[in-house]
Design a protein around this motif. Structure first.
Motif, PDB file in Angstrom:
ATOM      1  N   TRP A  91      69.507 -34.743  22.676  1.00 10.53           N
ATOM      2  CA  TRP A  91      69.915 -33.422  22.192  1.00 10.53           C
ATOM      3  C   TRP A  91      69.285 -32.315  23.023  1.00 10.53           C
ATOM      4  O   TRP A  91      69.927 -31.305  23.312  1.00 10.53           O
ATOM      5  CB  TRP A  91      69.553 -33.257  20.711  1.00 10.53           C
ATOM      6  N   TRP A  92      68.022 -32.533  23.447  1.00  8.69           N
ATOM      7  CA  TRP A  92      67.343 -31.514  24.237  1.00  8.69           C
ATOM      8  C   TRP A  92      67.920 -31.437  25.650  1.00  8.69           C
ATOM      9  O   TRP A  92      67.893 -30.382  26.281  1.00  8.69           O
ATOM     10  CB  TRP A  92      65.838 -31.778  24.282  1.00  8.69           C
ATOM     11  N   ILE A 136      68.115 -26.019  19.032  1.00  7.67           N
ATOM     12  CA  ILE A 136      68.258 -27.105  18.064  1.00  7.67           C
ATOM     13  C   ILE A 136      68.956 -26.578  16.823  1.00  7.67           C
ATOM     14  O   ILE A 136      68.578 -25.549  16.269  1.00  7.67           O
ATOM     15  CB  ILE A 136      66.885 -27.730  17.699  1.00  7.67           C
ATOM     16  N   ASP A 137      70.024 -27.251  16.429  1.00  5.16           N
ATOM     17  CA  ASP A 137      70.710 -26.979  15.167  1.00  5.16           C
ATOM     18  C   ASP A 137      71.699 -28.117  14.926  1.00  5.16           C
ATOM     19  O   ASP A 137      71.792 -29.056  15.720  1.00  5.16           O
ATOM     20  CB  ASP A 137      71.382 -25.598  15.167  1.00  5.16           C
ATOM     21  N   ASP A 138      72.443 -28.042  13.834  1.00  7.28           N
ATOM     22  CA  ASP A 138      73.353 -29.127  13.474  1.00  7.28           C
ATOM     23  C   ASP A 138      74.347 -29.451  14.602  1.00  7.28           C
ATOM     24  O   ASP A 138      74.587 -30.616  14.908  1.00  7.28           O
ATOM     25  CB  ASP A 138      74.142 -28.748  12.212  1.00  7.28           C
ATOM     26  N   LYS A 139      74.917 -28.410  15.215  1.00  8.39           N
ATOM     27  CA  LYS A 139      75.953 -28.632  16.221  1.00  8.39           C
ATOM     28  C   LYS A 139      75.387 -29.197  17.520  1.00  8.39           C
ATOM     29  O   LYS A 139      76.040 -29.992  18.201  1.00  8.39           O
ATOM     30  CB  LYS A 139      76.710 -27.330  16.483  1.00  8.39           C
ATOM     31  N   VAL A 140      74.174 -28.783  17.880  1.00  7.54           N
ATOM     32  CA  VAL A 140      73.529 -29.352  19.063  1.00  7.54           C
ATOM     33  C   VAL A 140      73.343 -30.853  18.871  1.00  7.54           C
ATOM     34  O   VAL A 140      73.655 -31.666  19.753  1.00  7.54           O
ATOM     35  CB  VAL A 140      72.177 -28.666  19.346  1.00  7.54           C
ATOM     36  N   LEU A 141      72.836 -31.241  17.694  1.00  6.87           N
ATOM     37  CA  LEU A 141      72.602 -32.658  17.415  1.00  6.87           C
ATOM     38  C   LEU A 141      73.912 -33.438  17.362  1.00  6.87           C
ATOM     39  O   LEU A 141      74.009 -34.555  17.885  1.00  6.87           O
ATOM     40  CB  LEU A 141      71.847 -32.811  16.094  1.00  6.87           C
TER      41      LEU A 141
END
Length: 468
Positions: free
Chosen positions: A86-87, A71-76
């Motif tokens: 996202w997961w 999880i981080d900004d780019k994943v979201l």
């Protein structure tokens, strides 16, 4: 231990001494699973696989922790583009990473924690930092929590910088930050982010900052003081600098040694998404057999820049082919045998010295190829004892480097298969000429192959070829 390693924090080569004799704890910054793995990811994972294998050969029990930032900004952001949870995106790319690691023979880590599984430990670490006076909730009363870099006197010690000389952190425009050099420990949930990407805390809904993840996971699995922290050179600042600062400020001794592997260039340029020159793992593994890719990725010193350009895999295939060809010749001669002692006992002294010298693998590969040349010379001279010695030493070196292969002229890349097809046609024509006693044609074909760098060997079970 006689191993020497370059410690990035000390900026010098240091004799390695584990905290607990016979045991080594390594924390490796793993991937942020926002997209497909590329050659840089593979190179970094391979470097620490080489280190782990060498430590194990030397009798160490290694605990290697490689995290997954899921999880981080780019994943979201990327999940918004693809329209998937996202997961789900994170897990899909995590599978791609593990598939590439397995193809290259990179041993699975002892533990592979996901960031989302260590949120309680992150929050506990943040509370310790607040209690020690080195962290604060944002002045605008949002759920953002920051580390006060200017309050930590040793901030910058990993990269030998002073706070006043540093550029401000990329998120310096966030409200409530007291200094542009402070960095986020906890990030308040934004209105356009899914509720599933936030955790309830006394600060409010939010999610972890990037740096706090690794500090929490490293100490969760290895304790407050462990042996080695590793990662790519691009992580040295700000990620590893911030890890060291927050962990130390919380009272943890953290890592005794910091190792950083060099980056990957493409045709002399830094590989980057903006330049559009990324070499993805799937493309690399489709271009050559995994052992050849591993040979290429591991052929440079781990601290040097590795350059990718057209032809590097063909060069690696040729070099690796010489090794396989010798083993095939030795097997056909009946002089090859498997050593039943320890790997360390079978290794040439020069190879051991190279590996102990900050994993000088280019030098170690030189020893390996010297052994191949000596083995081929021994085969030509009919010296069975020398052949056996060369085979045993070679097998041990290949085991250390993760390049074990017992197949004769294995399938290889498309280039190797195409070459093999053409050579077998010429060999068949030569054999037909010999049967017809057309020795002039037979010799001409042999000379044609020799001029192209191909050696052929007539044996009881047929004619075999190799790159000379």
């Amino acid at each position: 231990m006689t191993l020497n390693l370059f410690d990035s924090r000390a900026q010098s080569v240091r004799a390695f001494a584990p905290i607990t004799p016979g045991q080594v704890g390594i924390y490796l910054c793993g991937p942020t699973v926002q997209g497909l793995p590329h050659v840089g990811h593979l190179r970094s994972a391979l470097v620490y696989d080489q280190l782990r294998r060498w430590l194990e050969v030397k009798g160490m029990q290694v605990t290697l922790v490689r995290n997954v930032t899921d999880i981080d900004d780019k994943v979201l952001e990327n999940a918004k583009v693809t329209g998937e949870p996202w997961w789900g995106l994170a897990y899909r790319f995590e599978i791609d990473f593990n598939r590439a690691y397995a193809a290259l023979g990179i041993k699975p880590p002892t533990y592979e924690p996901r960031a989302t599984g260590a949120v309680p430990e992150m929050l506990e670490l943040i509370e310790r930092l607040i209690a020690n006076g080195y962290a604060y909730q944002a002045d605008d009363a949002s759920a953002n929590v920051y580390f006060a870099a200017s309050k930590w006197a040793e901030y910058g010690s990993l990269t030998n910088q002073r706070v006043d000389d540093m550029d401000a952190d990329a998120d310096a425009d966030l409200r409530g930050k007291r200094s542009p050099h402070d960095f986020a420990l906890w990030k308040a949930r934004k209105s356009d982010e899914p509720e599933s990407a936030a955790w309830p805390t006394r600060f409010g809904l939010g999610r972890p900052g990037w740096h706090i993840e690794c500090s929490a996971m490293a100490t969760k699995y290895l304790g407050s003081n462990f042996d080695i922290h590793g990662g790519g050179l691009d992580l040295r600042f700000p990620h590893h600098e911030n890890e060291l600062a927050q962990s130390s400020a919380a009272g943890d001794k953290f890592a005794n040694y910091w190792l950083h592997n060099g980056l990957v260039n493409v045709n002399g340029q830094k590989m980057s998404k903006s330049l559009g020159n990324s070499i993805f793992a799937a493309d690399l593994l489709a271009a050559a057999e995994p052992a050849v890719v591993r040979y290429y990725l591991g052929s440079a010193h781990y601290r040097s820049v590795l350059d990718y350009h057209e032809g590097v895999l063909d060069e690696a295939a040729t070099a690796f082919g010489r090794i396989q060809n010798f083993l095939a010749r030795a097997n056909r001669s009946g002089t090859a045998e498997t050593f039943d002692g320890s790997t360390l006992e079978a290794l040439p002294a020069a190879f051991i010295a190279a590996m102990d010298d900050d994993l000088a693998i280019p030098v170690a590969l030189g020893v390996l190829h010297d052994t191949v040349r000596e083995g081929n010379a021994a085969l030509d001279a009919g010296d069975a004892a020398a052949v056996r010695k060369a085979v045993i030493g070679l097998q041990a070196m290949l085991e250390v480097l993760g390049l074990e292969s017992d197949s004769e002229n294995s399938a290889g890349s498309a280039h190797t298969q195409a070459l093999g097809s053409l050579i077998h046609e010429l060999i068949a024509e030569r054999n037909a000429a010999r049967a017809a006693k057309d020795f002039a044609r037979s010799d001409a074909i042999r000379d044609q192959l020799k001029a192209a760098g191909i050696s052929i060997e007539d044996a009881a079970d047929g004619t075999h070829w190799s790159v000379s």
